[in-house]
Design a protein around this motif. Structure first.
Motif, PDB file in Angstrom:
ATOM      1  N   GLY A   6       0.832  -1.195  -0.188  1.00  0.00           N
ATOM      2  CA  GLY A   6      -0.018  -0.156   0.144  1.00  0.00           C
ATOM      3  C   GLY A   6       0.859   1.137  -0.113  1.00  0.00           C
ATOM      4  O   GLY A   6       2.052   1.419   0.536  1.00  0.00           O
ATOM      5  N   VAL A   7       0.614   2.387  -0.811  1.00  0.00           N
ATOM      6  CA  VAL A   7       1.187   3.592  -0.436  1.00  0.00           C
ATOM      7  C   VAL A   7       0.203   4.652  -0.685  1.00  0.00           C
ATOM      8  O   VAL A   7      -1.138   4.560  -0.959  1.00  0.00           O
ATOM      9  CB  VAL A   7       2.123   3.743  -1.890  1.00  0.00           C
ATOM     10  N   ASP A   8       0.380   5.638   0.056  1.00  0.00           N
ATOM     11  CA  ASP A   8      -0.442   6.872   0.196  1.00  0.00           C
ATOM     12  C   ASP A   8       0.469   8.232   0.131  1.00  0.00           C
ATOM     13  O   ASP A   8       1.424   8.171   0.873  1.00  0.00           O
ATOM     14  CB  ASP A   8      -1.441   6.620   1.629  1.00  0.00           C
ATOM     15  N   ILE A   9      -0.100   9.164  -0.518  1.00  0.00           N
ATOM     16  CA  ILE A   9       0.322  10.590  -0.370  1.00  0.00           C
ATOM     17  C   ILE A   9      -0.526  11.636   0.099  1.00  0.00           C
ATOM     18  O   ILE A   9      -1.647  11.362  -0.182  1.00  0.00           O
ATOM     19  CB  ILE A   9       0.898  11.028  -1.793  1.00  0.00           C
ATOM     20  N   VAL A  10      -0.098  12.422   1.008  1.00  0.00           N
ATOM     21  CA  VAL A  10      -0.891  13.682   1.567  1.00  0.00           C
ATOM     22  C   VAL A  10      -0.294  14.950   1.334  1.00  0.00           C
ATOM     23  O   VAL A  10       0.778  15.032   1.621  1.00  0.00           O
ATOM     24  CB  VAL A  10      -0.795  13.275   3.130  1.00  0.00           C
ATOM     25  N   ASP A  11      -1.060  15.726   0.646  1.00  0.00           N
ATOM     26  CA  ASP A  11      -0.723  17.270   0.558  1.00  0.00           C
ATOM     27  C   ASP A  11      -0.516  17.857   1.676  1.00  0.00           C
ATOM     28  O   ASP A  11      -1.418  18.156   2.539  1.00  0.00           O
ATOM     29  CB  ASP A  11      -1.647  17.892  -0.473  1.00  0.00           C
ATOM     30  N   LEU A  12       0.685  18.492   2.170  1.00  0.00           N
ATOM     31  CA  LEU A  12       0.994  18.927   3.606  1.00  0.00           C
ATOM     32  C   LEU A  12       0.157  20.176   3.623  1.00  0.00           C
ATOM     33  O   LEU A  12      -0.749  20.214   4.805  1.00  0.00           O
ATOM     34  CB  LEU A  12       2.332  19.284   3.799  1.00  0.00           C
ATOM     35  N   ALA A  13      -0.096  20.909   2.652  1.00  0.00           N
ATOM     36  CA  ALA A  13      -0.980  22.349   2.941  1.00  0.00           C
ATOM     37  C   ALA A  13      -2.297  22.002   3.073  1.00  0.00           C
ATOM     38  O   ALA A  13      -3.131  22.491   3.902  1.00  0.00           O
ATOM     39  CB  ALA A  13      -0.586  23.204   1.700  1.00  0.00           C
ATOM     40  N   ARG A  14      -2.944  20.982   2.373  1.00  0.00           N
ATOM     41  CA  ARG A  14      -4.131  20.668   2.336  1.00  0.00           C
ATOM     42  C   ARG A  14      -4.588  20.050   3.624  1.00  0.00           C
ATOM     43  O   ARG A  14      -5.535  20.164   4.157  1.00  0.00           O
ATOM     44  CB  ARG A  14      -4.542  19.700   1.200  1.00  0.00           C
ATOM     45  N   PHE A  15      -3.427  19.215   4.301  1.00  0.00           N
ATOM     46  CA  PHE A  15      -3.848  18.302   5.382  1.00  0.00           C
ATOM     47  C   PHE A  15      -3.964  19.324   6.509  1.00  0.00           C
ATOM     48  O   PHE A  15      -4.774  19.218   7.544  1.00  0.00           O
ATOM     49  CB  PHE A  15      -2.781  17.302   5.735  1.00  0.00           C
ATOM     50  N   GLU A  16      -3.160  20.339   6.670  1.00  0.00           N
ATOM     51  CA  GLU A  16      -3.033  21.433   7.788  1.00  0.00           C
ATOM     52  C   GLU A  16      -4.240  22.220   7.593  1.00  0.00           C
ATOM     53  O   GLU A  16      -4.812  22.436   8.643  1.00  0.00           O
ATOM     54  CB  GLU A  16      -1.671  22.480   7.436  1.00  0.00           C
ATOM     55  N   ARG A  17      -4.870  22.369   6.226  1.00  0.00           N
ATOM     56  CA  ARG A  17      -5.780  23.335   6.461  1.00  0.00           C
ATOM     57  C   ARG A  17      -7.129  22.533   6.973  1.00  0.00           C
ATOM     58  O   ARG A  17      -8.044  22.984   7.683  1.00  0.00           O
ATOM     59  CB  ARG A  17      -6.546  23.988   5.222  1.00  0.00           C
TER      60      ARG A  17
END
Length: 118
Positions: A6-17
């Motif tokens: 499994g792999v997952d990517i999170v946009d840091l700015a979006r996560f912080e918002r």
């Protein structure tokens, strides 16, 4: 034998918002010890939990708090799995889980390999 990846990517700015808009996400998604970490580290841990669920094939029988990411030997990340999450892994024949995480250039990424005996 590899049972799943499994792999997952999170946009840091979006996560912080999202965290700023909905602070209740932090206690819902993370254990008490994880909550003390910076947002970029939380994003990587969220990606790790999502990647593990993908490696398992689905999230049946798993809760967020049972999928804790901790610093293991030499500071390498690893899962501290508990309760029904352990049962769910066993039911799928998964006996070990390998985790790699990173956060750089505005994204957090995690990769999980789930292994079993046969």
């Amino acid at each position: 034998m590899i049972k799943g990846i499994g792999v997952d990517i999170v946009d840091l700015a979006r996560f912080e918002r999202q965290v700023e808009r909905t602070p209740a996400l932090i206690p819902r998604l993370f254990t008490e010890s994880e909550r003390t970490l910076p947002v970029r580290s939380l994003a990587a841990r969220f990606a790790a939990k999502e990647a593990l669920i993908k490696a398992m094939g689905d999230s049946a029988g798993v809760t967020w708090h049972e999928l804790e990411v901790v610093s293991g030997v030499g500071g390498n990340p690893e899962f501290l799995l508990q309760g029904t999450a352990l049962q769910a892994l066993a039911a799928r024949g998964i006996t070990s889980v390998h985790l790699s995480m990173t956060h750089d250039a505005g994204v957090a990424c995690a990769f999980v390999v789930a292994e079993g005996d046969s």
